[in-house]
Design an enzyme around this catalytic site. Structure first.
Site, short mmCIF file in Angstrom:
data_model
loop_
_atom_site.label_atom_id
_atom_site.label_comp_id
_atom_site.label_asym_id
_atom_site.label_seq_id
_atom_site.Cartn_x
_atom_site.Cartn_y
_atom_site.Cartn_z
N ALA A 48 24.50 -11.16 80.39
CA ALA A 48 24.30 -11.86 79.12
C ALA A 48 25.38 -11.55 78.07
O ALA A 48 25.97 -12.48 77.51
CB ALA A 48 22.90 -11.56 78.58
N ASP A 237 18.35 -10.57 79.56
CA ASP A 237 19.04 -11.81 79.21
C ASP A 237 18.43 -12.48 78.00
O ASP A 237 19.10 -13.21 77.29
CB ASP A 237 19.04 -12.75 80.41
CG ASP A 237 20.03 -12.31 81.47
OD1 ASP A 237 21.14 -12.85 81.49
OD2 ASP A 237 19.70 -11.40 82.25
N ASN A 247 14.93 -11.02 82.70
CA ASN A 247 16.06 -10.35 83.33
C ASN A 247 16.18 -10.88 84.76
O ASN A 247 15.39 -11.73 85.19
CB ASN A 247 15.88 -8.83 83.30
CG ASN A 247 17.16 -8.09 83.66
OD1 ASN A 247 18.23 -8.37 83.12
ND2 ASN A 247 17.06 -7.13 84.56
N LYS A 248 17.14 -10.36 85.49
CA LYS A 248 17.40 -10.85 86.85
C LYS A 248 16.14 -10.87 87.70
O LYS A 248 15.31 -9.97 87.62
CB LYS A 248 18.47 -9.98 87.50
CG LYS A 248 18.91 -10.43 88.88
CD LYS A 248 19.36 -11.89 88.91
CE LYS A 248 20.45 -12.19 87.92
NZ LYS A 248 20.77 -13.64 87.85
#
EC number: 5.3.1.23
Length: 346
Positions: A48, A237, A247-248
């Site tokens: 990000a 993110d 997030n991922k």
């Protein structure tokens, strides 16, 4: 660190090609905003904060490409540049934050000549890069005390120097603890389907001499139950007003496992990752990527042709699983809705 994620050099943007790591350390040069947009979309640069920097530099490149005699014409074309960059990745809020910041700089100088505006946009993009590095170091300073001597820290995906202008968010916390002399180790999830943990996090930590053990994503629970992991730190993110964190993909699973095994799970992210306009993580847009990322590995098929695939790039971890959010302004715990607002002065 012995590498640069992204930099402005001779009115061009230079990025390390993260799709080539760890096999090759290759730097690509970009001279126009469209190619920067493709680099973001194609994950040549990712993370990000890093794509926020890339977007800002893309705007600065785009401004140099614009042919205009008036600010009105320049502004219309700059809006198109910004729109192209904004469409590259929908989840990471830093992308939009950086683009809006660049728009404001242009608008605040609309009475100046266009050469001045172009140079000011370039300076602002470089400033965003420099600020990000300082922010990451501050995140590290605030987070390092949470990592005890002898800790083994699990991290997911890559929230290191490669995901930022340098130093990292989650890995910034780990780096700061290591630099403070703490004897720590890291477990890195491989992070399917793009293998950012295997390709990038392990590569970064090995270059820095920080002990790292690579595990497959489905091994985290095993090692937690065995007592081999004492803390988890990940990046973000986008963080909603209530602390829910995108997030991922796979981060949510790690957080649930950490809670079950009474292991603190921390999120490390700059204040620019906060999106207080969203009440909860349910409102965060989740990018869905191409099926081939799941069905193929380094160009080779690993699944039967024609199989149905889902490939969300992110998931949302509810705030109840998060022990603390580490920012450049300090660590937020508990009542996230109140404390996050206080953090940004709302």
């Amino acid at each position: 660190m012995s590498f640069r994620t992204i930099e402005w050099r001779d009115n061009k943007v230079v990025m390390i090609d993260q799709t080539r790591l760890p096999g090759e350390e290759v730097y690509n040069v970009y001279e126009d905003f469209q190619s920067v947009a493709e680099a973001i979309r194609g994950m040549i640069i990712r993370g990000a904060p890093a794509i926020g920097v890339a977007a800002a530099m893309g705007v600065a490149l785009g401004a140099r490409e614009i042919i205009a005699d008036t600010y009105e014409s320049f502004s219309r074309q700059l809006t198109n540049v910004c729109d192209v960059l904004a469409r590259t990745r929908p989840t990471a809020v830093n992308l939009f934050w950086a683009i809006e910041r660049m728009k404001r700089v242009a608008e605040s100088n609309k009475d100046r000549d266009l050469h001045f505006i172009r140079e000011t946009l370039k300076a602002e993009a470089i400033r965003i890069e420099e600020e990000d590095l300082e922010i990451c170091r501050a995140i590290g300073r605030h987070g390092a005390p949470l990592i005890r001597e002898g800790a083994t820290v699990l991290t997911h995906c890559n929230a290191g120097g490669l995901a930022t202008a340098g130093y990292g968010t989650a890995l910034g916390v780990i780096r700061a603890a290591h630099e403070a002399g703490k004897n720590i180790q890291v477990f890195a999830d491989e992070t399917r389907p793009w293998l950012q943990g295997a390709r990038l996090t392990a590569w970064e930590l090995m270059k820095d001499g920080i002990p790292v053990t690579l595990i497959a994503d489905n091994m985290a629970g095993y090692f937690m139950k065995k007592g081999a992991i004492t803390a988890c730190v990940v990046g973000a993110d986008r963080i909603a007003a209530n602390g829910d964190t995108a997030n991922k993909i796979g981060t949510y699973s790690v957080a649930v496992l950490a809670k079950e095994n009474k292991i603190p799970f921390y999120v490390a992210a700059p204040v620019s990752t906060l999106d207080l306009s969203l009440k909860s993580g349910d409102e965060i847009p989740i990018e869905e990527r191409h099926a081939c990322e799941v069905t193929h590995l380094q160009g080779l098929p690993v699944a039967p042709e024609g199989v149905k695939v889902r490939n969300p790039a992110f998931d949302v971890t509810p705030a109840k699983y998060i022990a603390g959010i580490i920012t450049e302004k300090g660590v937020v715990r508990g009542d996230y809705e109140r404390e996050l607002k206080a953090l940004v002065g709302q």
